[in-house]
Design a protein around this motif. Structure first.
Motif, PDB file in Angstrom:
ATOM      1  N   THR A   1       0.834  -1.205   0.000  1.00  0.00           N
ATOM      2  CA  THR A   1       0.000   0.000   0.000  1.00  0.00           C
ATOM      3  C   THR A   1       0.864   1.250   0.000  1.00  0.00           C
ATOM      4  OG1 THR A   1      -1.726  -1.139   1.257  1.00  0.00           O
ATOM      5  CG2 THR A   1      -1.779   1.257   1.266  1.00  0.00           C
ATOM      6  N   PRO A   2       0.560   2.239  -0.840  1.00  0.00           N
ATOM      7  CA  PRO A   2       1.257   3.523  -0.738  1.00  0.00           C
ATOM      8  C   PRO A   2       1.057   4.107   0.655  1.00  0.00           C
ATOM      9  CG  PRO A   2      -0.086   3.420  -2.736  1.00  0.00           C
ATOM     10  CD  PRO A   2      -0.458   2.237  -1.915  1.00  0.00           C
ATOM     11  N   PRO A   3       2.097   4.647   1.277  1.00  0.00           N
ATOM     12  CA  PRO A   3       1.967   5.147   2.655  1.00  0.00           C
ATOM     13  C   PRO A   3       0.831   6.146   2.834  1.00  0.00           C
ATOM     14  CG  PRO A   3       4.273   5.103   2.002  1.00  0.00           C
ATOM     15  CD  PRO A   3       3.481   4.783   0.768  1.00  0.00           C
ATOM     16  N   GLU A   4       0.539   6.925   1.813  1.00  0.00           N
ATOM     17  CA  GLU A   4      -0.512   7.931   1.946  1.00  0.00           C
ATOM     18  C   GLU A   4      -1.915   7.331   1.921  1.00  0.00           C
ATOM     19  OE1 GLU A   4       0.484   7.675  -2.490  1.00  0.00           O
ATOM     20  OE2 GLU A   4       1.538   7.593  -0.565  1.00  0.00           O
ATOM     21  N   ARG A   5      -2.034   6.018   1.651  1.00  0.00           N
ATOM     22  CA  ARG A   5      -3.338   5.348   1.612  1.00  0.00           C
ATOM     23  C   ARG A   5      -3.456   4.265   2.674  1.00  0.00           C
ATOM     24  NH1 ARG A   5      -6.557   8.655  -1.417  1.00  0.00           N
ATOM     25  NH2 ARG A   5      -5.502   9.248  -3.354  1.00  0.00           N
ATOM     26  N   LEU A   6      -2.562   4.258   3.665  1.00  0.00           N
ATOM     27  CA  LEU A   6      -2.567   3.187   4.661  1.00  0.00           C
ATOM     28  C   LEU A   6      -3.862   3.146   5.465  1.00  0.00           C
ATOM     29  CD1 LEU A   6       1.079   3.190   6.056  1.00  0.00           C
ATOM     30  CD2 LEU A   6      -0.155   1.224   5.116  1.00  0.00           C
ATOM     31  N   GLY A   7      -4.381   4.287   5.860  1.00  0.00           N
ATOM     32  CA  GLY A   7      -5.604   4.313   6.648  1.00  0.00           C
ATOM     33  C   GLY A   7      -6.760   3.683   5.898  1.00  0.00           C
ATOM     34  N   GLN A   8      -6.923   4.074   4.646  1.00  0.00           N
ATOM     35  CA  GLN A   8      -8.003   3.520   3.837  1.00  0.00           C
ATOM     36  C   GLN A   8      -7.858   2.017   3.675  1.00  0.00           C
ATOM     37  OE1 GLN A   8      -8.285   4.277  -0.568  1.00  0.00           O
ATOM     38  NE2 GLN A   8     -10.043   5.511   0.080  1.00  0.00           N
ATOM     39  N   THR A   9      -6.631   1.558   3.414  1.00  0.00           N
ATOM     40  CA  THR A   9      -6.399   0.128   3.242  1.00  0.00           C
ATOM     41  C   THR A   9      -6.699  -0.644   4.520  1.00  0.00           C
ATOM     42  OG1 THR A   9      -4.761   0.403   1.493  1.00  0.00           O
ATOM     43  CG2 THR A   9      -4.629  -1.615   2.778  1.00  0.00           C
ATOM     44  N   MET A  10      -6.207  -0.144   5.650  1.00  0.00           N
ATOM     45  CA  MET A  10      -6.440  -0.840   6.914  1.00  0.00           C
ATOM     46  C   MET A  10      -7.922  -0.849   7.277  1.00  0.00           C
ATOM     47  SD  MET A  10      -3.603  -2.076   7.686  1.00  0.00           S
ATOM     48  CE  MET A  10      -1.864  -1.878   7.294  1.00  0.00           C
ATOM     49  N   GLY A  11      -8.600   0.250   7.024  1.00  0.00           N
ATOM     50  CA  GLY A  11     -10.029   0.291   7.312  1.00  0.00           C
ATOM     51  C   GLY A  11     -10.814  -0.681   6.460  1.00  0.00           C
ATOM     52  N   THR A  12     -10.465  -0.765   5.165  1.00  0.00           N
ATOM     53  CA  THR A  12     -11.165  -1.688   4.273  1.00  0.00           C
ATOM     54  C   THR A  12     -10.836  -3.136   4.612  1.00  0.00           C
ATOM     55  OG1 THR A  12     -10.988   0.002   2.551  1.00  0.00           O
ATOM     56  CG2 THR A  12     -11.652  -2.193   1.848  1.00  0.00           C
ATOM     57  N   ALA A  13      -9.578  -3.398   4.998  1.00  0.00           N
ATOM     58  CA  ALA A  13      -9.210  -4.751   5.414  1.00  0.00           C
ATOM     59  C   ALA A  13      -9.945  -5.147   6.689  1.00  0.00           C
ATOM     60  CB  ALA A  13      -7.701  -4.836   5.620  1.00  0.00           C
ATOM     61  N   GLU A  14     -10.110  -4.194   7.606  1.00  0.00           N
ATOM     62  CA  GLU A  14     -10.873  -4.474   8.820  1.00  0.00           C
ATOM     63  C   GLU A  14     -12.327  -4.792   8.482  1.00  0.00           C
ATOM     64  OE1 GLU A  14     -10.109  -4.774  11.926  1.00  0.00           O
ATOM     65  OE2 GLU A  14      -8.168  -3.820  12.258  1.00  0.00           O
ATOM     66  N   LEU A  15     -12.859  -4.142   7.444  1.00  0.00           N
ATOM     67  CA  LEU A  15     -14.199  -4.470   6.976  1.00  0.00           C
ATOM     68  C   LEU A  15     -14.266  -5.933   6.554  1.00  0.00           C
ATOM     69  CD1 LEU A  15     -17.065  -3.939   5.911  1.00  0.00           C
ATOM     70  CD2 LEU A  15     -16.050  -2.963   3.855  1.00  0.00           C
ATOM     71  N   GLY A  16     -13.227  -6.397   5.825  1.00  0.00           N
ATOM     72  CA  GLY A  16     -13.185  -7.805   5.436  1.00  0.00           C
ATOM     73  C   GLY A  16     -13.190  -8.728   6.637  1.00  0.00           C
ATOM     74  N   ARG A  17     -12.452  -8.352   7.686  1.00  0.00           N
ATOM     75  CA  ARG A  17     -12.429  -9.168   8.901  1.00  0.00           C
ATOM     76  C   ARG A  17     -13.804  -9.213   9.563  1.00  0.00           C
ATOM     77  NH1 ARG A  17      -7.906  -7.893  13.062  1.00  0.00           N
ATOM     78  NH2 ARG A  17      -8.254 -10.056  13.610  1.00  0.00           N
ATOM     79  N   GLU A  18     -14.486  -8.071   9.589  1.00  0.00           N
ATOM     80  CA  GLU A  18     -15.814  -8.045  10.207  1.00  0.00           C
ATOM     81  C   GLU A  18     -16.791  -8.933   9.431  1.00  0.00           C
ATOM     82  OE1 GLU A  18     -16.552  -6.735  13.027  1.00  0.00           O
ATOM     83  OE2 GLU A  18     -14.628  -5.740  13.341  1.00  0.00           O
ATOM     84  N   LEU A  19     -16.681  -8.926   8.099  1.00  0.00           N
ATOM     85  CA  LEU A  19     -17.548  -9.782   7.300  1.00  0.00           C
ATOM     86  C   LEU A  19     -17.253 -11.254   7.572  1.00  0.00           C
ATOM     87  CD1 LEU A  19     -17.538  -7.827   3.904  1.00  0.00           C
ATOM     88  CD2 LEU A  19     -19.357  -7.923   5.625  1.00  0.00           C
ATOM     89  N   GLY A  20     -15.966 -11.597   7.749  1.00  0.00           N
ATOM     90  CA  GLY A  20     -15.624 -12.964   8.113  1.00  0.00           C
ATOM     91  C   GLY A  20     -16.138 -13.325   9.493  1.00  0.00           C
ATOM     92  N   ASP A  21     -16.080 -12.367  10.409  1.00  0.00           N
ATOM     93  CA  ASP A  21     -16.561 -12.581  11.770  1.00  0.00           C
ATOM     94  C   ASP A  21     -18.044 -12.923  11.778  1.00  0.00           C
ATOM     95  OD1 ASP A  21     -16.428 -12.676  14.526  1.00  0.00           O
ATOM     96  OD2 ASP A  21     -16.643 -10.532  14.796  1.00  0.00           O
ATOM     97  N   ALA A  22     -18.806 -12.275  10.891  1.00  0.00           N
ATOM     98  CA  ALA A  22     -20.243 -12.552  10.811  1.00  0.00           C
ATOM     99  C   ALA A  22     -20.539 -13.730   9.889  1.00  0.00           C
ATOM    100  CB  ALA A  22     -20.976 -11.303  10.316  1.00  0.00           C
ATOM    101  N   GLY A  23     -19.805 -13.805   8.769  1.00  0.00           N
ATOM    102  CA  GLY A  23     -20.115 -14.820   7.764  1.00  0.00           C
ATOM    103  C   GLY A  23     -19.770 -16.237   8.182  1.00  0.00           C
ATOM    104  N   GLY A  24     -18.674 -16.425   8.924  1.00  0.00           N
ATOM    105  CA  GLY A  24     -18.290 -17.768   9.339  1.00  0.00           C
ATOM    106  C   GLY A  24     -19.356 -18.452  10.171  1.00  0.00           C
ATOM    107  N   PRO A  25     -19.786 -17.835  11.284  1.00  0.00           N
ATOM    108  CA  PRO A  25     -20.850 -18.458  12.075  1.00  0.00           C
ATOM    109  C   PRO A  25     -22.163 -18.626  11.310  1.00  0.00           C
ATOM    110  CG  PRO A  25     -19.715 -16.807  13.366  1.00  0.00           C
ATOM    111  CD  PRO A  25     -19.204 -16.663  11.952  1.00  0.00           C
ATOM    112  N   LEU A  26     -22.487 -17.658  10.430  1.00  0.00           N
ATOM    113  CA  LEU A  26     -23.714 -17.801   9.648  1.00  0.00           C
ATOM    114  C   LEU A  26     -23.642 -19.016   8.726  1.00  0.00           C
ATOM    115  CD1 LEU A  26     -24.579 -14.113   8.636  1.00  0.00           C
ATOM    116  CD2 LEU A  26     -25.901 -15.631  10.124  1.00  0.00           C
ATOM    117  N   LEU A  27     -22.503 -19.211   8.060  1.00  0.00           N
ATOM    118  CA  LEU A  27     -22.334 -20.360   7.168  1.00  0.00           C
ATOM    119  C   LEU A  27     -22.425 -21.670   7.942  1.00  0.00           C
ATOM    120  CD1 LEU A  27     -21.603 -21.634   4.431  1.00  0.00           C
ATOM    121  CD2 LEU A  27     -19.190 -21.270   5.021  1.00  0.00           C
ATOM    122  N   VAL A  28     -21.668 -21.766   9.022  1.00  0.00           N
ATOM    123  CA  VAL A  28     -21.667 -23.005   9.803  1.00  0.00           C
ATOM    124  C   VAL A  28     -23.048 -23.258  10.407  1.00  0.00           C
ATOM    125  CG1 VAL A  28     -20.714 -24.120  11.859  1.00  0.00           C
ATOM    126  CG2 VAL A  28     -19.206 -22.929  10.264  1.00  0.00           C
TER     127      VAL A  28
END
Length: 396
Positions: free
Chosen positions: A328-355
């Motif tokens: 990630t370009p250093p000037e876009r680190l916040g956006q990247t980390m925030g979007t990656a955290e969104l992916g983690r939250e979706l996994g947090d919800a999606g895993g239990p829903l799938l199982v």
């Protein structure tokens, strides 16, 4: 008060960021694990309980990418401080009001505040450390976050037992305030970097780039496995006749294993003993194997599952974030980390829903198996493709 500069000692200036990671994890689990408990102010309706649990995570899903982008624009430190202060104020609001209506507002406020300081802290971890030490830095950050997840239910339960939710929210208000003051005193000013204008198409290209998608998908898979382990392993243990002490110990083993592995994985990455790609693939296979072990049931199956899932998620988390920071370009680190955290939250919800959905249609064992297959397919396909490439090169 004059803020410190980049000349602050590297180790010293990282501690408030580790504390921020602990705070968001502790805040999420200390309350969530005790909302349906046995205190006088516990939530009695399952629907109300579900909605209150969703408030915190829902705020994070919606707001983390937004606050990550703001951190790139105005600097990560102000967003970190604002989020910590907001967390303290939201917690204090319920501690003062002590009424059911304020519980909703406080939980929503805590989630929104965590959406600000969590990606800001991740961006600062990357900005305040050279690329050669990103693995170690994210490993330590993940360690203290895991400690928050581990201690949250235990300490939160003790505080609720002693003084109800009012005492728990009071402690959280104090925690947020202390970490905010600590950050003011220690975390250096990291000015935002000049950024080229970004169109929606530019953003779409960046978030669909394999360099972003692969680690983010791995982080989502790791979080899905962790969430399923925490939520469903006690069910498997209970079905095998294990008591609450044994199943609770298994969940603690899972969290503790992840906490122990993360700093070691980060150091191995920095020293060149492990690559992000191979480490992430190994972590996904370990988590998949852990879900497979859960299908055997019994104490041995539950404990082996907990260790393997903990080891897999412990490998993936620091390596995934270090890979994102490297690409990630250093000037876009916040956006990247925030979007990656969104992916983690979706996994947090999606895993239990799938199982849960598969378990409802068949059995819990099949639910574990389906998620294990989802986690394993990426590394196995990658291994098969690499083998095919080597075969083609040998023939050529």
């Amino acid at each position: 008060m004059t803020a410190p500069t980049d000349r602050a000692q590297p180790g010293r200036r990282m501690w408030p960021l580790y504390a921020a990671g602990f705070t968001t994890a502790f805040g999420a689990h200390a309350i969530a694990a005790n909302l349906g408990g046995f205190s006088d102010d516990a939530v009695k309706s399952l629907l109300t309980l579900g909605l209150l649990l969703a408030l915190y995570d829902g705020a994070e899903v919606l707001l983390k990418p937004v606050f990550g982008t703001i951190a790139d624009r105005i600097g990560a430190r102000p967003v970190l401080l604002a989020g910590l202060v907001g967390f303290a104020l939201a917690s204090a609001a319920y501690a003062v009001a002590d009424s059911p209506g304020w519980l909703w507002a406080a939980r929503l406020g805590q989630g929104a505040a965590a959406s600000a300081f969590s990606p800001a802290a991740s961006a600062l971890v990357a900005r305040l450390n050279p690329a050669a030490k990103h693995g170690r830095a994210f490993g330590r950050y993940g360690f203290y976050k895991s400690i928050g997840y581990t201690l949250g239910p235990l300490l939160g339960g003790g505080l609720v037992w002693l003084g109800g939710f009012r005492l728990l929210f009071t402690v959280m208000a104090i925690l947020g305030s202390v970490v905010a003051v600590w950050a003011v005193l220690v975390v250096p000013v990291v000015p935002p970097l000049p950024r080229a204008r970004q169109t929606v198409l530019d953003l779409a290209r960046r978030v669909t780039d394999p360099l972003f998608l692969r680690p983010t998908a791995a982080l989502a898979g790791a979080t899905a496995a962790l969430s399923v382990g925490v939520g469903f392993l006690p069910v498997t243990g209970a079905a095998a006749g294990l008591g609450t002490v044994a199943t609770g110990a298994a969940v603690s083993v899972l969290a503790a294993t992840g906490a122990i592995v993360q700093p070691r994985a980060g150091r191995a990455l920095d020293s060149g003993r492990l690559t992000a790609r191979s480490g992430i693939a190994t972590g996904l296979l370990l988590a998949a194997a852990g879900l497979g072990a859960a299908t055997f049931g019994g104490l041995a199956g539950v404990l082996v599952s907990a260790v393997l899932i903990g080891a897999g998620t412990g490998l993936i988390t620091p390596l995934g974030f270090a890979a994102l920071a490297a690409s990630t370009p250093p000037e876009r680190l916040g956006q990247t980390m925030g979007t990656a955290e969104l992916g983690r939250e979706l996994g947090d919800a999606g895993g239990p829903l799938l199982v849960g959905a598969v378990a409802t249609a068949a059995t819990l064992g099949y639910g574990y198996g389906v998620l294990a297959a989802v986690l394993a397919v990426g590394p196995l396909v990658g291994m098969a493709a690499a083998r095919a490439r080597r075969t083609g090169q040998a023939r050529a």
